[in-house]
Design a protein around this motif. Sequence first.
Motif, PDB file in Angstrom:
ATOM      1  N   GLN A   1       0.869  -1.081  -0.094  1.00  0.00           N
ATOM      2  CA  GLN A   1       0.190   0.067   0.138  1.00  0.00           C
ATOM      3  C   GLN A   1       0.935   1.255  -0.064  1.00  0.00           C
ATOM      4  O   GLN A   1       1.927   1.259   0.693  1.00  0.00           O
ATOM      5  N   CYS A   2       0.515   2.398  -0.589  1.00  0.00           N
ATOM      6  CA  CYS A   2       1.163   3.431  -0.701  1.00  0.00           C
ATOM      7  C   CYS A   2       0.297   4.686  -0.993  1.00  0.00           C
ATOM      8  O   CYS A   2      -0.838   4.572  -1.344  1.00  0.00           O
ATOM      9  N   THR A   3       0.672   5.779  -1.032  1.00  0.00           N
ATOM     10  CA  THR A   3       0.038   7.088  -1.315  1.00  0.00           C
ATOM     11  C   THR A   3       0.824   7.958  -2.240  1.00  0.00           C
ATOM     12  O   THR A   3       2.049   8.109  -2.330  1.00  0.00           O
ATOM     13  N   ILE A   4       0.174   8.439  -3.307  1.00  0.00           N
ATOM     14  CA  ILE A   4       0.870   9.187  -4.270  1.00  0.00           C
ATOM     15  C   ILE A   4       0.530  10.789  -3.913  1.00  0.00           C
ATOM     16  O   ILE A   4      -0.426  11.293  -3.482  1.00  0.00           O
ATOM     17  N   ARG A   5       1.784  11.468  -3.788  1.00  0.00           N
ATOM     18  CA  ARG A   5       1.824  12.560  -3.276  1.00  0.00           C
ATOM     19  C   ARG A   5       1.497  13.803  -4.309  1.00  0.00           C
ATOM     20  O   ARG A   5       1.201  14.710  -4.348  1.00  0.00           O
ATOM     21  N   ASN A   6       2.237  13.622  -5.599  1.00  0.00           N
ATOM     22  CA  ASN A   6       2.164  14.203  -6.605  1.00  0.00           C
ATOM     23  C   ASN A   6       2.430  13.337  -8.070  1.00  0.00           C
ATOM     24  O   ASN A   6       2.851  12.387  -7.894  1.00  0.00           O
ATOM     25  N   MET A   7       1.802  13.798  -9.185  1.00  0.00           N
ATOM     26  CA  MET A   7       2.053  13.136 -10.353  1.00  0.00           C
ATOM     27  C   MET A   7       1.830  13.926 -11.600  1.00  0.00           C
ATOM     28  O   MET A   7       1.419  15.087 -11.505  1.00  0.00           O
TER      29      MET A   7
END
Length: 97
Positions: A33-39
Motif C-alpha cells: 500500500q502507498c500514497t501518491i503525493r504528486n504526479m
Amino acid sequence: MALPAESNSPREHRRRVLKGAAILSGITNSVVQCTIRNMHAHGAELVVAAEARVPAEFLLYVPADAIGYRSTLKWRKLDRCGVSFSGTEPKPHWHYG
C-alpha cells in the motif's frame, strides 16, 4: 553567458494529489500500500513504509482512477520514492481492490 543544457528543457509540472494506491508485483502477487503525493503524465512521487520492499518494476494501481500504471522505480529515500510510467493496463484479476 550560456546556461547549462538542463535549464533549457522545461521540467514537467507535477500536480499535487493525495491518492491511495497499491504497488502490485505479479511475480509473487504481492501488494504494498502507498500514497501518491504528486504526479504527472510520465511519473509520480509515492510515500511508502520505510521498511517496505519496492521492486524495480511494478504495476501501480490507483483505485480512484481505476487505472494501473506500468512503473519503474527511479529513486528512493526513506519513505519516499519516484517512479516513471511506461504505459497503462487494467487491474490484474488477482488483486482484490
